[in-house]
Design a protein around this motif. Structure first.
Motif, PDB file in Angstrom:
ATOM      1  N   ASN A 143       4.199   7.471   1.619  1.00  0.00           N
ATOM      2  CA  ASN A 143       4.130   7.129   3.035  1.00  0.00           C
ATOM      3  C   ASN A 143       2.689   7.185   3.540  1.00  0.00           C
ATOM      4  OD1 ASN A 143       4.574   6.650   5.690  1.00  0.00           O
ATOM      5  ND2 ASN A 143       6.257   8.120   5.887  1.00  0.00           N
ATOM      6  N   ALA A 144       2.258   6.083   4.134  1.00  0.00           N
ATOM      7  CA  ALA A 144       0.863   6.013   4.593  1.00  0.00           C
ATOM      8  C   ALA A 144       0.710   6.526   6.021  1.00  0.00           C
ATOM      9  CB  ALA A 144       0.373   4.580   4.505  1.00  0.00           C
ATOM     10  N   ILE A 150       2.135  -2.343   9.028  1.00  0.00           N
ATOM     11  CA  ILE A 150       1.072  -2.369   8.019  1.00  0.00           C
ATOM     12  C   ILE A 150       1.244  -1.266   6.972  1.00  0.00           C
ATOM     13  CG2 ILE A 150      -0.689  -3.690   9.281  1.00  0.00           C
ATOM     14  CD1 ILE A 150      -1.886  -1.145  10.320  1.00  0.00           C
ATOM     15  N   THR A 151       2.502  -0.799   6.833  1.00  0.00           N
ATOM     16  CA  THR A 151       2.848   0.109   5.740  1.00  0.00           C
ATOM     17  C   THR A 151       3.381  -0.753   4.607  1.00  0.00           C
ATOM     18  OG1 THR A 151       3.389   1.978   7.136  1.00  0.00           O
ATOM     19  CG2 THR A 151       4.503   1.881   5.044  1.00  0.00           C
ATOM     20  N   THR A 152       2.867  -0.533   3.413  1.00  0.00           N
ATOM     21  CA  THR A 152       3.283  -1.432   2.328  1.00  0.00           C
ATOM     22  C   THR A 152       3.814  -0.697   1.107  1.00  0.00           C
ATOM     23  OG1 THR A 152       0.973  -1.393   1.658  1.00  0.00           O
ATOM     24  CG2 THR A 152       1.703  -3.321   2.880  1.00  0.00           C
ATOM     25  N   GLY A 153       3.599   0.610   1.035  1.00  0.00           N
ATOM     26  CA  GLY A 153       3.887   1.315  -0.215  1.00  0.00           C
ATOM     27  C   GLY A 153       5.200   2.064  -0.233  1.00  0.00           C
ATOM     28  N   LEU A 154       6.174   1.651   0.576  1.00  0.00           N
ATOM     29  CA  LEU A 154       7.477   2.307   0.531  1.00  0.00           C
ATOM     30  C   LEU A 154       8.461   1.400  -0.203  1.00  0.00           C
ATOM     31  CD1 LEU A 154       7.722   3.765   4.161  1.00  0.00           C
ATOM     32  CD2 LEU A 154       7.362   5.019   2.022  1.00  0.00           C
ATOM     33  N   GLU A 155       9.491   2.030  -0.793  1.00  0.00           N
ATOM     34  CA  GLU A 155      10.435   1.240  -1.598  1.00  0.00           C
ATOM     35  C   GLU A 155      11.074   0.106  -0.804  1.00  0.00           C
ATOM     36  OE1 GLU A 155      13.013   4.193  -3.221  1.00  0.00           O
ATOM     37  OE2 GLU A 155      11.663   4.598  -4.905  1.00  0.00           O
ATOM     38  N   GLU A 156      11.228   0.321   0.537  1.00  0.00           N
ATOM     39  CA  GLU A 156      11.910  -0.727   1.310  1.00  0.00           C
ATOM     40  C   GLU A 156      10.988  -1.915   1.612  1.00  0.00           C
ATOM     41  OE1 GLU A 156      11.699   2.532   3.154  1.00  0.00           O
ATOM     42  OE2 GLU A 156      11.114   1.964   5.202  1.00  0.00           O
ATOM     43  N   ASN A 157       9.680  -1.794   1.355  1.00  0.00           N
ATOM     44  CA  ASN A 157       8.771  -2.909   1.616  1.00  0.00           C
ATOM     45  C   ASN A 157       8.911  -3.976   0.530  1.00  0.00           C
ATOM     46  OD1 ASN A 157       6.549  -0.343   2.596  1.00  0.00           O
ATOM     47  ND2 ASN A 157       7.494  -1.766   4.010  1.00  0.00           N
ATOM     48  N   LYS A 158       8.478  -5.188   0.863  1.00  0.00           N
ATOM     49  CA  LYS A 158       8.650  -6.289  -0.097  1.00  0.00           C
ATOM     50  C   LYS A 158       7.616  -6.249  -1.219  1.00  0.00           C
ATOM     51  CE  LYS A 158       5.691  -9.548   2.400  1.00  0.00           C
ATOM     52  NZ  LYS A 158       5.541 -10.798   3.100  1.00  0.00           N
ATOM     53  N   PHE A 159       6.657  -5.327  -1.121  1.00  0.00           N
ATOM     54  CA  PHE A 159       5.512  -5.364  -2.028  1.00  0.00           C
ATOM     55  C   PHE A 159       5.736  -4.595  -3.328  1.00  0.00           C
ATOM     56  CE2 PHE A 159       3.959  -5.841   2.292  1.00  0.00           C
ATOM     57  CZ  PHE A 159       3.275  -7.033   2.183  1.00  0.00           C
ATOM     58  N   GLY A 160       5.202  -5.148  -4.390  1.00  0.00           N
ATOM     59  CA  GLY A 160       5.111  -4.400  -5.642  1.00  0.00           C
ATOM     60  C   GLY A 160       6.408  -4.291  -6.432  1.00  0.00           C
ATOM     61  N   HIS A 187      -1.226  -0.150  -3.370  1.00  0.00           N
ATOM     62  CA  HIS A 187      -1.807  -0.235  -2.022  1.00  0.00           C
ATOM     63  C   HIS A 187      -0.730   0.292  -1.085  1.00  0.00           C
ATOM     64  CE1 HIS A 187      -4.003  -1.730   1.465  1.00  0.00           C
ATOM     65  NE2 HIS A 187      -2.861  -2.228   1.898  1.00  0.00           N
ATOM     66  N   ILE A 188      -1.031   1.355  -0.363  1.00  0.00           N
ATOM     67  CA  ILE A 188       0.054   1.985   0.405  1.00  0.00           C
ATOM     68  C   ILE A 188       0.081   1.574   1.875  1.00  0.00           C
ATOM     69  CG2 ILE A 188       0.388   3.963  -1.114  1.00  0.00           C
ATOM     70  CD1 ILE A 188      -1.384   5.636   0.751  1.00  0.00           C
ATOM     71  N   GLY A 189      -0.970   0.935   2.345  1.00  0.00           N
ATOM     72  CA  GLY A 189      -0.955   0.517   3.748  1.00  0.00           C
ATOM     73  C   GLY A 189      -2.367   0.450   4.285  1.00  0.00           C
ATOM     74  N   VAL A 221      -7.727  -0.600 -16.112  1.00  0.00           N
ATOM     75  CA  VAL A 221      -8.116  -0.493 -14.705  1.00  0.00           C
ATOM     76  C   VAL A 221      -7.016   0.169 -13.886  1.00  0.00           C
ATOM     77  CG1 VAL A 221      -8.595  -1.846 -12.612  1.00  0.00           C
ATOM     78  CG2 VAL A 221      -9.610  -2.534 -14.804  1.00  0.00           C
ATOM     79  N   VAL A 222      -7.411   1.103 -13.057  1.00  0.00           N
ATOM     80  CA  VAL A 222      -6.499   1.634 -12.039  1.00  0.00           C
ATOM     81  C   VAL A 222      -7.068   1.172 -10.700  1.00  0.00           C
ATOM     82  CG1 VAL A 222      -5.535   3.698 -10.972  1.00  0.00           C
ATOM     83  CG2 VAL A 222      -5.944   3.656 -13.451  1.00  0.00           C
ATOM     84  N   ASN A 223      -6.274   0.386  -9.974  1.00  0.00           N
ATOM     85  CA  ASN A 223      -6.731  -0.166  -8.695  1.00  0.00           C
ATOM     86  C   ASN A 223      -5.877   0.459  -7.587  1.00  0.00           C
ATOM     87  OD1 ASN A 223      -6.989  -1.757  -6.393  1.00  0.00           O
ATOM     88  ND2 ASN A 223      -7.261  -3.659  -7.534  1.00  0.00           N
ATOM     89  N   VAL A 224      -6.525   1.198  -6.700  1.00  0.00           N
ATOM     90  CA  VAL A 224      -5.756   1.925  -5.683  1.00  0.00           C
ATOM     91  C   VAL A 224      -5.772   1.243  -4.313  1.00  0.00           C
ATOM     92  CG1 VAL A 224      -5.769   4.199  -6.757  1.00  0.00           C
ATOM     93  CG2 VAL A 224      -7.750   3.473  -5.421  1.00  0.00           C
TER      94      VAL A 224
END
Ligand code: LLP
Length: 384
Positions: A143-144, A150-160, A187-189, A221-224
Motif C-alpha cells: 500500500n502506497a 494513483i495507487t498501482t501496487g495493490l492486487e485489485e489494481n489492473k497493473f502487473g 511500481h506501487i504508486g 535488473v531490479v526496477n522499483v
C-alpha cells in the motif's frame, strides 16, 4: 534553491502559460544524479510526467534513461536523442505497432504486465528474428498510502502480474525463445510522501528475489519504479525533493545480489517543482459566502485539482495588500473547474498575475482542448 519569477517579463506574456525555471530543473537533476550515483543506482525519467522538448533535452543531457508508456513516448524519447539502451517501455496495453517499434529500435527492456503480452512480444520478436529483453512487472501488493487514483501496487489494481501467477509465468517463459528475462519491475504508486511505503516495497522485493532464486533465476535488473512525492504545500521550503533519504531507504533495505543493478523511474520528483502555471485574473465576483477570482486558466490547462482534488499552492504575484479569501476558478463550464477554495490571497483584482505552483509534472502534458480552448504555451527562465 528557490523558484524565481521574473514578474515584469512574465507580465508581458499572453496568459495562461507554463513557466519553467531551468536553473531549478538543473539543480534538481544534479541532486538526483549525485544521490543515486552514491550507490550506483540508475534512474530512468518517467516521460509521462512531462514530455516538453526543452525539459526532455535537459534530462537527456544529464544522462538519465527514459521510462516510456506508449509507442509515442518511445518515439519521442528516441527523437530527442535518448539512447535506445536507456529506453524502457511499460504499460498494460501495448499495441502490436508499439511493440514492433520497440523491437525495431532495440530498446533496453519491455516491462511486461501479463502472460498474453509476453506471448505476443515473443511472437512479434520471432518474426523479426530478434530476442526481446523483458522485465516482469510484479504487483507487490504494497500500500502506497496515496490517492486511490494513483495507487498501482495493490492486487485489485489492473497493473502487473500477481504473485500467485508467477509460477505460470516461469513455465510459459521456458517455452518462449524470443524473449529473455532481464529483470523484475515494481511500481506501487505516485506522490508517496511516507518513505516507509518504500521500505515495505524493499521487504517484499527481497522475498520475491528469494522466490526467483529458488527457481534458479537471478534477474539482472531490479526496477522499483517511481513515486517519490513532493511538497505541494510549501514548494519553496522543499524545492528539491529529499532524494538523499529516498535512495538511502533502498540502500538500507533492499538486498541486491552480486551483479544486480537497481533501477528507478522517477517522474514527478524530477520535474514538478520547476514548473508553474501562470494565469491572469479576468474578474472578481462576489458569491454567497465567498469571492470568486475568475482566472483565464482552466482545468483544460491543469487538470490535477479537478481530477484528484489535488492541492496546488496559489500565489498572487501582483499584489501585496491585505489577505482575503478567494475561490480561484477557471472559465470552463464545469463546477470542478476550480484550482482552490477559500485560498488566502492578498486583495486581488482584474489583471493580477497569479501563479499555480508545482505544476511541472502531470500539468502541461495532461492539458487538453476541452471547450475548444487552445493548449497552454510554455516559456523558460533562460529564454525570456
Ligand atoms: N513508473 C510507472 C510504472 C508509473 O506508472 C509511474 C507513474 C511512474 C513510474 C512515475 O511515477 P512518479 O515518479 O511520477 O510518481 N497523473 C497523476 C500521476 C499518475 C502517475 C502514473 N504513473 C498525477 O497527476 O498525480
Amino acid at each position: 534553491m528557490n523558484f524565481n519569477f521574473p514578474v515584469d517579463a512574465l507580465n508581458q506574456l499572453q496568459t495562461p502559460f507554463y513557466f519553467y525555471d531551468i536553473d531549478l530543473l538543473h539543480a534538481t537533476l544534479d541532486a538526483v544524479k549525485k544521490e543515486a550515483g552514491e550507490y550506483g543506482f540508475k534512474v530512468h525519467y518517467a516521460v509521462k510526467a512531462n514530455a516538453n522538448d526543452r525539459i526532455l533535452n535537459s534530462i537527456k543531457e544529464a544522462g538519465f534513461g527514459a521510462d516510456c508508456v506508449s509507442g509515442y513516448e518511445v518515439q519521442k524519447a528516441l527523437e530527442v536523442g535518448f539512447n535506445a539502451e536507456g529506453v524502457v517501455f511499460a504499460g498494460v496495453g501495448k499495441a502490436d505497432w508499439e511493440i514492433n517499434l520497440g523491437l525495431d529500435n532495440d530498446i533496453a527492456c519491455f516491462n511486461v504486465e501479463s502472460i498474453p503480452e509476453l506471448e505476443i512480444i515473443n511472437e512479434l520478436a520471432e518474426k523479426k528474428r530478434k530476442v526481446a529483453k523483458v522485465a516482469l512487472r510484479i504487483n507487490p501488493n504494497v500500500n502506497a498510502n496515496t490517492h486511490h487514483y494513483i495507487t498501482t501496487g495493490l492486487e485489485e489494481n489492473k497493473f502487473g502480474i500477481n504473485q500467485w501467477d508467477l509460477e505460470n509465468v516461469i513455465e510459459v517463459l521456458k517455452n518462449l525463445n524470443h524473449v529473455e528475462l532481464e529483470g523484475i519491475h515494481f511500481h506501487i504508486g505516485s506522490q508517496i510522501t511516507d518513505l516507509m511505503s518504500f521500505k515495505d516495497l524493499c521487504i517484499r522485493v527481497n522475498e520475491l528475489q528469494e522466490w526467483f532464486i529458488s527457481h534458479q533465476i537471478l534477474p539482472k535488473v531490479v526496477n522499483v519504479g517511481g513515486g517519490l512525492g513532493i511538497n505541494y504545500e510549501q514548494p519553496d521550503t522543499e524545492s528539491i525533493p529529499d532524494f538523499k533519504s529516498f535512495f538511502k531507504i533502498f540502500d538500507e533495505f533492499l538486498e541486491l545480489k552480486p551483479g544486480q543493478e537497481l533501477h528507478f523511474e522517477l517522474g514527478r520528483s524530477i520535474v514538478a517543482q520547476c514548473g508553474a502555471l501562470l494565469t491572469k485574473v479576468l474578474y472578481v465576483k462576489n458569491g454567497v459566502n465567498t469571492k470568486f477570482a475568475i482566472v483565464d486558466a482552466g482545468m483544460s490547462d491543469l487538470i490535477r485539482p479537478a481530477l484528484y482534488q489535488a492541492y496546488h499552492k496559489i500565489e498572487n504575484l501582483s499584489s501585496d495588500k491585505a489577505i482575503e479569501k478567494y475561490d480561484v476558478v477557471g472559465p470552463i463550464c464545469e463546477s470542478s473547474d476550480c484550482f482552490g477554495k477559500a485560498v488566502d490571497l492578498p486583495e486581488t483584482n482584474r489583471g493580477d498575475l497569479i501563479t499555480i505552483r508545482s505544476a511541472g509534472a502531470y500539468g502541461e502534458i495532461m492539458a487538453n482542448r476541452y471547450n475548444l480552448r487552445a493548449l497552454p504555451s510554455a516559456y523558460y527562465s533562460d529564454e525570456i
